[in-house]
Design a protein around this motif. Sequence first.
Motif, PDB file in Angstrom:
ATOM      1  N   UNK A 122       0.816  -1.210   0.000  1.00 54.67           N
ATOM      2  CA  UNK A 122       0.000   0.000   0.000  1.00 54.67           C
ATOM      3  C   UNK A 122       0.852   1.263   0.000  1.00 54.67           C
ATOM      4  N   UNK A 123       1.900   1.285   0.839  1.00 60.00           N
ATOM      5  CA  UNK A 123       2.682   2.522   0.943  1.00 60.00           C
ATOM      6  C   UNK A 123       3.703   2.667  -0.179  1.00 60.00           C
ATOM      7  N   UNK A 124       4.531   1.657  -0.378  1.00 58.35           N
ATOM      8  CA  UNK A 124       5.650   1.803  -1.312  1.00 58.35           C
ATOM      9  C   UNK A 124       5.236   1.634  -2.772  1.00 58.35           C
ATOM     10  N   UNK A 125       4.211   0.853  -3.037  1.00 60.60           N
ATOM     11  CA  UNK A 125       3.803   0.621  -4.422  1.00 60.60           C
ATOM     12  C   UNK A 125       2.610   1.459  -4.843  1.00 60.60           C
ATOM     13  N   UNK A 126       1.788   1.910  -3.869  1.00 61.26           N
ATOM     14  CA  UNK A 126       0.602   2.679  -4.217  1.00 61.26           C
ATOM     15  C   UNK A 126       0.474   3.995  -3.444  1.00 61.26           C
ATOM     16  N   UNK A 127       1.505   4.354  -2.687  1.00 61.17           N
ATOM     17  CA  UNK A 127       1.584   5.664  -2.019  1.00 61.17           C
ATOM     18  C   UNK A 127       0.368   5.967  -1.140  1.00 61.17           C
ATOM     19  N   UNK A 128      -0.155   4.957  -0.470  1.00 56.17           N
ATOM     20  CA  UNK A 128      -1.267   5.163   0.452  1.00 56.17           C
ATOM     21  C   UNK A 128      -0.716   5.701   1.771  1.00 56.17           C
ATOM     22  N   UNK A 129      -1.302   6.751   2.326  1.00 56.88           N
ATOM     23  CA  UNK A 129      -0.803   7.323   3.589  1.00 56.88           C
ATOM     24  C   UNK A 129      -0.900   6.317   4.742  1.00 56.88           C
ATOM     25  N   UNK A 130      -0.017   6.483   5.720  1.00 57.46           N
ATOM     26  CA  UNK A 130       0.041   5.527   6.819  1.00 57.46           C
ATOM     27  C   UNK A 130      -1.206   5.561   7.703  1.00 57.46           C
ATOM     28  N   UNK A 131      -1.888   6.688   7.766  1.00 56.30           N
ATOM     29  CA  UNK A 131      -3.103   6.695   8.581  1.00 56.30           C
ATOM     30  C   UNK A 131      -4.165   5.787   7.976  1.00 56.30           C
ATOM     31  N   UNK A 132      -4.236   5.719   6.644  1.00 61.51           N
ATOM     32  CA  UNK A 132      -5.180   4.811   6.001  1.00 61.51           C
ATOM     33  C   UNK A 132      -4.731   3.352   6.128  1.00 61.51           C
TER      34      UNK A 132
END
Length: 281
Positions: A122-132
């Motif tokens: 989610x974070x490294x491949x799709x740049x989703x924020x850590x709160x989500x």
Amino acid sequence: MNDRDELAARFEAQRAHLHGVAYRMLGSPAEAEDAVQEAWLRLSRTDGIDNLAAWLRTVVSRVCLDMLRARKNRREDPTGHPPELADPNTPEHDAVLVDSVGRAMLVVLDTLSPAERIAFVLHDLFAVPFDQIASTLERSPAAAKKLASRARSRVHGTPELSAPDLARNRHVVEAFLEAARGGDIDALLAVLAPGVVRRVAPETGLPVEVRGARDVAEETRIFGRRARFAEVALVNGQVGAVVAPHGRLLLALAVTVEGDRVTGYDVIVDPNRLTIRVLGG
């Protein structure tokens, strides 16, 4: 268009993205499609969603997390068959999916814990924020960030070579794989040192050692069809390759390079003897 048709259209607009997320989390096209379909079923029973894209991604991620946990508990192969029985005629769609992610990436992702894999994808491949991500994993943002960081170090690692040596060795290994894919004896002889040695564990049923460029090249040509499933990677800290049909590890090559030639390589099938990392571009 009625409300259900409109909802279905909005869902279809997100399908490709959701499948991409699920595939990276699960490494199986069929299971990724199951996760996406489950998201649709849940959506069809839910009203009043403000941010549909974020909601769907969260649902798919949670479904994938449950599937990864179940898989780990069952200790079964997610593709439904052992990699050594993988069909060499991989369906084109599946092959495109594997290539879009990278065989080495899929192999390494499979070594992560379910929570690490979700956080990293989610974070490294799709740049989703850590709160989500934290909401998806039901952990704090700080814990989600730590999971992603730990996963990142396991995915990429630290090469044991200097940057120039890394680039040179990568070029040599890629040339070897390209020649193997084409069954090109002359190209293989050009990249193999005259005294090259191929080693493999005796339980594979193959000769433990093959010596000399001609004999190694001939053997490589015979088994060259597997090279179509090969990709360069960091193997035990050195530039090598993974052979991963459908993105599932079959074996790895730990390659020794001197100058611009391969002087030897070990064929490793025991995952307990392997540390595999993704080699950056």
